[in-house]
Design an enzyme around this catalytic site. Sequence first.
Site, short mmCIF file in Angstrom:
data_model
loop_
_atom_site.label_atom_id
_atom_site.label_comp_id
_atom_site.label_asym_id
_atom_site.label_seq_id
_atom_site.Cartn_x
_atom_site.Cartn_y
_atom_site.Cartn_z
N GLY A 172 0.79 -1.23 0.00
CA GLY A 172 0.00 0.00 0.00
C GLY A 172 0.82 1.27 0.00
O GLY A 172 0.26 2.37 0.01
N HIS A 173 2.13 1.17 -0.02
CA HIS A 173 2.99 2.38 0.08
C HIS A 173 4.11 2.30 -0.93
O HIS A 173 5.23 1.98 -0.56
CB HIS A 173 3.56 2.48 1.49
CG HIS A 173 4.08 3.84 1.84
ND1 HIS A 173 5.38 4.24 1.58
CD2 HIS A 173 3.48 4.89 2.41
CE1 HIS A 173 5.56 5.48 2.01
NE2 HIS A 173 4.42 5.89 2.53
N PHE A 174 3.97 2.59 -2.07
CA PHE A 174 2.79 2.96 -2.84
C PHE A 174 2.64 1.97 -3.97
O PHE A 174 3.65 1.60 -4.57
CB PHE A 174 2.92 4.37 -3.40
CG PHE A 174 3.06 5.44 -2.36
CD1 PHE A 174 1.94 5.93 -1.70
CD2 PHE A 174 4.29 5.95 -2.02
CE1 PHE A 174 2.06 6.93 -0.75
CE2 PHE A 174 4.42 6.95 -1.07
CZ PHE A 174 3.31 7.44 -0.43
#
Length: 140
Positions: free
Chosen positions: A47-49
């Site tokens: 999720g990052h990124f």
Amino acid sequence: MLTTKEIMEIIPHRHPFLLVDTVTECEPGQRAVGYKCVTYDEPYFAGHFPGEPVMPGVLQIEACAQVGAVAILSLEKNKGKTAYFGAVNNARFKRKVVPGDKLKMECEIIKSKGPVGIGKVTASVDGETALTAELTFMIG
């Protein structure tokens, strides 16, 4: 040199939150140097990124703090204790840390009185500074 197993004998962190693979230098109570091999399968990269994986700055700070904790908790009087954050000051991020990087983390204990101290930390990749900060810790 301290292996991951030996690091876990000093600090309480465990996977997936143990962010130091090896410690190559340690002067108990004074300084330590450690490394984190950043791999694409780190859980935070999902999720990052998406499409541009970057190690979160707060995890870079945490990784440096773990190296500092190895130094301070290697003192006989601190064995079996935990080092907690008291403050993060003057944090500066100079470059992205991405999969494939070998993050070198250095912590020098610049002040210590009783259970409280300050560590000056630097993280770098291939000699290029990624992070500088001062971390206040409390031994509990």
